[in-house]
Design a protein around this motif. Structure first.
Motif, PDB file in Angstrom:
ATOM      1  N   LEU A 231      28.213 -38.127  16.881  1.00  0.00           N
ATOM      2  CA  LEU A 231      29.013 -37.554  17.957  1.00  0.00           C
ATOM      3  C   LEU A 231      30.476 -37.941  17.752  1.00  0.00           C
ATOM      4  N   VAL A 232      31.330 -36.932  17.604  1.00  0.00           N
ATOM      5  CA  VAL A 232      32.741 -37.130  17.263  1.00  0.00           C
ATOM      6  C   VAL A 232      33.606 -36.675  18.431  1.00  0.00           C
ATOM      7  N   THR A 233      34.460 -37.576  18.930  1.00  0.00           N
ATOM      8  CA  THR A 233      35.269 -37.270  20.118  1.00  0.00           C
ATOM      9  C   THR A 233      36.749 -37.224  19.779  1.00  0.00           C
ATOM     10  N   PRO A 234      37.382 -36.067  19.951  1.00  0.00           N
ATOM     11  CA  PRO A 234      38.833 -35.952  19.725  1.00  0.00           C
ATOM     12  C   PRO A 234      39.606 -36.376  20.974  1.00  0.00           C
ATOM     13  N   GLY A 235      40.917 -36.425  20.848  1.00  0.00           N
ATOM     14  CA  GLY A 235      41.759 -36.714  21.992  1.00  0.00           C
ATOM     15  C   GLY A 235      41.653 -38.149  22.467  1.00  0.00           C
ATOM     16  N   VAL A 236      41.767 -39.108  21.548  1.00  0.00           N
ATOM     17  CA  VAL A 236      41.650 -40.522  21.910  1.00  0.00           C
ATOM     18  C   VAL A 236      43.015 -41.194  21.810  1.00  0.00           C
ATOM     19  N   LYS A 237      43.352 -41.949  22.851  1.00  0.00           N
ATOM     20  CA  LYS A 237      44.593 -42.716  22.908  1.00  0.00           C
ATOM     21  C   LYS A 237      44.343 -43.978  23.711  1.00  0.00           C
TER      22      LYS A 237
ATOM     23  N   ASN B 267      35.286 -46.753  12.770  1.00  0.00           N
ATOM     24  CA  ASN B 267      34.813 -45.486  13.338  1.00  0.00           C
ATOM     25  C   ASN B 267      35.991 -44.606  13.739  1.00  0.00           C
ATOM     26  N   VAL B 268      37.123 -44.794  13.069  1.00  0.00           N
ATOM     27  CA  VAL B 268      38.338 -44.025  13.358  1.00  0.00           C
ATOM     28  C   VAL B 268      38.476 -42.870  12.371  1.00  0.00           C
ATOM     29  N   ALA B 269      38.623 -41.657  12.917  1.00  0.00           N
ATOM     30  CA  ALA B 269      39.007 -40.492  12.122  1.00  0.00           C
ATOM     31  C   ALA B 269      40.459 -40.187  12.455  1.00  0.00           C
ATOM     32  N   LEU B 270      41.289 -40.059  11.447  1.00  0.00           N
ATOM     33  CA  LEU B 270      42.705 -39.788  11.674  1.00  0.00           C
ATOM     34  C   LEU B 270      42.956 -38.292  11.676  1.00  0.00           C
TER      35      LEU B 270
ATOM     36  N   ILE C 145      35.924 -41.924  16.968  1.00  0.00           N
ATOM     37  CA  ILE C 145      37.116 -41.574  17.742  1.00  0.00           C
ATOM     38  C   ILE C 145      38.102 -40.873  16.818  1.00  0.00           C
ATOM     39  N   VAL C 146      38.614 -39.737  17.255  1.00  0.00           N
ATOM     40  CA  VAL C 146      39.620 -38.996  16.490  1.00  0.00           C
ATOM     41  C   VAL C 146      40.976 -39.264  17.130  1.00  0.00           C
ATOM     42  N   VAL C 147      41.835 -39.940  16.400  1.00  0.00           N
ATOM     43  CA  VAL C 147      43.164 -40.309  16.902  1.00  0.00           C
ATOM     44  C   VAL C 147      44.212 -39.583  16.072  1.00  0.00           C
TER      45      VAL C 147
END
Length: 485
Positions: free
Chosen positions: A418-424, A257-260, A451-453
């Protein structure tokens, strides 16, 4: 409604804690609009909001659902000179023995007024009683929709629901004003997601408690936990858009579920990143206008890499103009986005015109768009009413809109992604407004899906190992969410 929200909290019409509902469920929130009866100014203000939100409905009479909605209907009747009916819960065994009080002619149309809607059962009971008297009912209006599927259930019965506000909208408003903490908001949203009315298209939900726990005339709606549905199950829902179906299926098959976010400066760097990390991701996100060296050869090579490594191309364009301009930006210019991007982002600020233009222009039936409903940057104005307006806008383009860019569960509908940016891995900020959240916080607690990493992977010494770590963390949080529900 925003100006009334804090007042409702202050008069204890909104209560947060632990409350047993009529259904037997224990809820972290309780709505008790009887508390406003002692505040005539607030009662009148809320009644006026109810009247305004239902102005497009066609009706000759109003009827409040007994009993909390009766004062609201009375205020509307007096202020706007509308005849009012009173539906009794039971007929008396003396006098006229009528179940509906008031003057009416069979064939007239009546608007039902309610204070809170959960599954819509009280409204449907009132509809049945009025119809037995020969009255027509096509619309109902509610002060607060708990967003647990009541509107959809009523629509399936031919009743259009108008709502002044929704519970997620109120939560967002209170959070933005500092009146509710994040933990309480997440707890309530989790409860709403776990207790949704199940339509006939969903057969794998759990049931509400036994009938003896309900009122004698209360039907038991089946509910389904959005959090309990896997990506694969959600891809099969009839309301899921073609692109969302494609994405959810890919995530399930590839177990990521990772978007780069390709936070690099050149097309050459972006291609190298896609080739190296493509096996670990479900989407590859770029800002085409931020990459030097962009030409047709770049997007052809990028499409080839995406096919080989099975990920989708995400152009984070954030369209925000009138429809005709957006269409030109999408189809033409240097970037020719329509020729290679599987999904784009659209701001809600310009209204539905941009969405409709993009929908008409898309050449692929399984491409789509994400609406930006919240942003991960500090001080963003995409909160409260704006966020909920973005969600409402999507409902008019369900075949095209795949979901939302957001930092919280802005909707409990499991067909949206639901796509969430700003993940660390470490929470914090970058000193330029970007706020970071962890994979477990985003997927596990807030209940979003992707999660957008970006820099957390791109700037790592070992990018492949770091991408694999984010993939593992994101998937583990997802499986943990399924297990808990």
């Amino acid at each position: 409604m925003d100006e009334c929200v804090e007042r409702l909290l202050d008069v204890r019409a909104l209560k947060f804690g632990s409350y047993k509902l009529r259904t037997g469920l224990v809820s972290p929130v309780y709505i008790d609009f009887r508390e406003i009866f002692g505040c005539p100014d607030l009662l009148c203000q809320l009644s006026e909001l109810i009247f305004k939100v239902s102005r497009e409905a066609q009706y000759e009479l109003v009827c409040g659902v007994p009993y909390t909605a009766l004062p609201l209907a009375t205020c509307i009747s007096i202020t706007h000179h509308l005849p009012m009916l009173v539906r009794r819960k039971e007929a008396k065994d003396y006098g006229t023995k009528r179940i509906v009080e008031g003057k009416f002619i069979p064939g007239q149309t009546c608007l039902i007024v309610e204070d809170v809607v959960t599954f819509g059962s009280s409204i449907l009971e009132t509809v049945s009683v009025l119809q037995q008297e020969g009255l027509k009912v096509t619309d109902a209006v509610v002060l607060l929709d708990r967003a647990q599927g009541g509107a959809e259930r009523l629509a399936s019965c031919g009743i259009r629901l108008w709502s002044v506000s929704t519970l997620p909208q109120i939560l967002s408003s209170l959070r933005s004003r500092g009146r509710l903490d994040e933990d309480t908001v997440c707890k309530v949203l989790d409860f709403l997601a776990a207790n949704q009315y199940e339509s006939d298209s969903l057969a794998n939900g759990s049931a509400l408690p036994a009938k003896e726990q309900l009122g004698a005339s209360e039907k038991i709606p089946r509910i389904v936990s959005a959090a309990a549905l896997s990506y694969g199950q959600r891809s099969l829902l009839p309301t899921t858009s073609p692109f969302a179906t494609r994405l959810l299926s890919l995530m399930e098959e590839k177990r990521t579920n990772v978007a780069l976010a390709a936070d690099v400066l050149s097309c050459a760097d972006a291609l190298a990143l896609a080739e190296e990390l493509g096996p670990e991701i479900c989407m590859f996100k770029i800002h085409a206008d931020a990459l030097s060296g962009f030409d047709e050869g770049f997007h052809l090579r990028l499409v080839d890499i995406a096919k080989r490594h099975r990920f989708l191309l995400f152009e984070d364009r954030k369209f925000a103009d009138i429809g005709s301009v957006v269409r030109r930006q999408y189809e033409g210019g240097v970037f020719r986005i329509s020729h290679w991007a599987h999904v784009v982002t659209v701001h809600a600020v310009a209204g539905p015109g941009a969405l409709l233009s993009l929908q008409e222009a898309y050449s692929s039936v399984d491409s789509g768009a994400f609406i930006v409903s919240e942003m991960s940057c500090q001080g963003s104005l995409a909160v409260g009413n704006y966020t909920q307006a973005a969600v409402e806008m999507a409902k008019g383009c369900r075949d095209f809109v795949a979901g939302f860019i957001c930092t919280s569960r802005v909707t409990t509908d499991p067909s949206w992604v639901l796509v969430t940016p700003g993940v660390k891995f470490q929470e914090g900020d970058d000193g330029q407004g970007q706020q970071y959240l962890t994979p477990d916080e985003v997927i596990g607690r807030r209940g979003t899906d992707v999660i957008v990493v970006g820099r957390g992977i791109v700037n790592a010494d070992d990018r492949l190992a770091t991408a694999q770590a984010y993939r593992h963390a994101g998937w583990q949080a997802y499986e943990g969410r399924l297990a808990q529900s």
